[in-house]
Design a protein around this motif. Structure first.
Motif, mmCIF file in Angstrom:
data_model
loop_
_atom_site.group_PDB
_atom_site.id
_atom_site.type_symbol
_atom_site.label_atom_id
_atom_site.label_comp_id
_atom_site.label_asym_id
_atom_site.label_seq_id
_atom_site.Cartn_x
_atom_site.Cartn_y
_atom_site.Cartn_z
ATOM 1 N N LYS A 60 0.834 -1.207 0.000
ATOM 2 C CA LYS A 60 0.000 0.000 0.000
ATOM 3 C C LYS A 60 0.869 1.258 0.000
ATOM 4 O O LYS A 60 0.524 2.256 -0.643
ATOM 5 N N GLU A 108 2.035 1.645 -3.497
ATOM 6 C CA GLU A 108 0.910 2.069 -4.341
ATOM 7 C C GLU A 108 0.637 3.568 -4.205
ATOM 8 O O GLU A 108 0.247 4.225 -5.171
ATOM 9 N N SER A 109 0.872 4.124 -3.029
ATOM 10 C CA SER A 109 0.604 5.548 -2.798
ATOM 11 C C SER A 109 1.569 6.466 -3.546
ATOM 12 O O SER A 109 1.299 7.647 -3.695
ATOM 13 N N ARG A 110 2.660 5.919 -4.034
ATOM 14 C CA ARG A 110 3.638 6.702 -4.798
ATOM 15 C C ARG A 110 3.179 6.734 -6.255
ATOM 16 O O ARG A 110 3.412 5.813 -7.012
ATOM 17 N N ILE A 111 2.517 7.793 -6.648
ATOM 18 C CA ILE A 111 1.885 7.901 -7.967
ATOM 19 C C ILE A 111 2.919 7.800 -9.082
ATOM 20 O O ILE A 111 3.950 8.466 -9.058
ATOM 21 N N ASN A 112 2.619 6.940 -10.048
ATOM 22 C CA ASN A 112 3.473 6.714 -11.226
ATOM 23 C C ASN A 112 4.903 6.330 -10.861
ATOM 24 O O ASN A 112 5.839 6.652 -11.593
ATOM 25 N N HIS A 113 5.072 5.654 -9.753
ATOM 26 C CA HIS A 113 6.392 5.185 -9.321
ATOM 27 C C HIS A 113 6.792 3.983 -10.169
ATOM 28 O O HIS A 113 6.121 2.952 -10.146
ATOM 29 N N VAL A 144 4.094 -0.004 -13.272
ATOM 30 C CA VAL A 144 3.475 0.914 -12.311
ATOM 31 C C VAL A 144 2.164 0.279 -11.869
ATOM 32 O O VAL A 144 1.640 -0.608 -12.543
ATOM 33 N N LYS A 158 -1.793 0.096 -11.484
ATOM 34 C CA LYS A 158 -3.008 0.682 -12.043
ATOM 35 C C LYS A 158 -4.047 0.672 -10.930
ATOM 36 O O LYS A 158 -3.788 0.159 -9.843
ATOM 37 N N THR A 159 -5.215 1.241 -11.166
ATOM 38 C CA THR A 159 -6.217 1.384 -10.118
ATOM 39 C C THR A 159 -7.266 0.290 -10.217
ATOM 40 O O THR A 159 -7.786 0.075 -11.306
ATOM 41 N N GLY A 183 -4.598 -0.668 -7.332
ATOM 42 C CA GLY A 183 -3.290 -1.306 -7.423
ATOM 43 C C GLY A 183 -3.132 -2.502 -6.505
ATOM 44 O O GLY A 183 -2.615 -3.525 -6.907
#
Length: 105
Positions: A48, A51-56, A71, A73-74, A76
């Motif tokens: 989690k 996942e919180s790191r957008i476009n990581h 990366v 997707k939603t 994630g």
């Protein structure tokens, strides 16, 4: 069936039952990849946080050495308690985990 490792996840002795199974399609970049397995609540917390790191961008390394860049997707990370749901789960409690990724390179 391929087993994989995400290098961003720190290994832990609590994760002795954790195995991820990969499903993938035939297309090139932007290929969806779904990983399913069982892991501890501690692993869910780590996932989690990733996942919180957008476009990581993350390396996804197959056991045969092939590396892919992915990366989330939603959604994630989807995690459901394996046993009955508890109001105060422990970090060692087992969860069914699904990771939804997209290959970007």
């Amino acid at each position: 069936m391929n087993l994989i490792s995400l290098q961003s996840i720190e290994p832990s002795p609590l994760h002795s039952r954790e195995v991820l199974i990969i499903e993938e399609s035939e297309s090139a970049a932007a290929r969806p990849i779904t990983l399913k397995g069982v892991g501890s609540r501690a692993l869910v917390k780590q996932l989690k946080a990733l996942e919180s790191r957008i476009n990581h961008l993350m390396p996804l390394i197959m056991l045969d050495g092939i590396q892919r860049t992915v990366v989330f997707k939603t959604p994630g990370v989807v995690a459901v308690q394996l046993d009955a749901e508890y109001a105060d789960p422990d970090d060692s409690d087992p969860y069914n985990i699904t990771l939804n990724l997209i290959e970007v390179a």
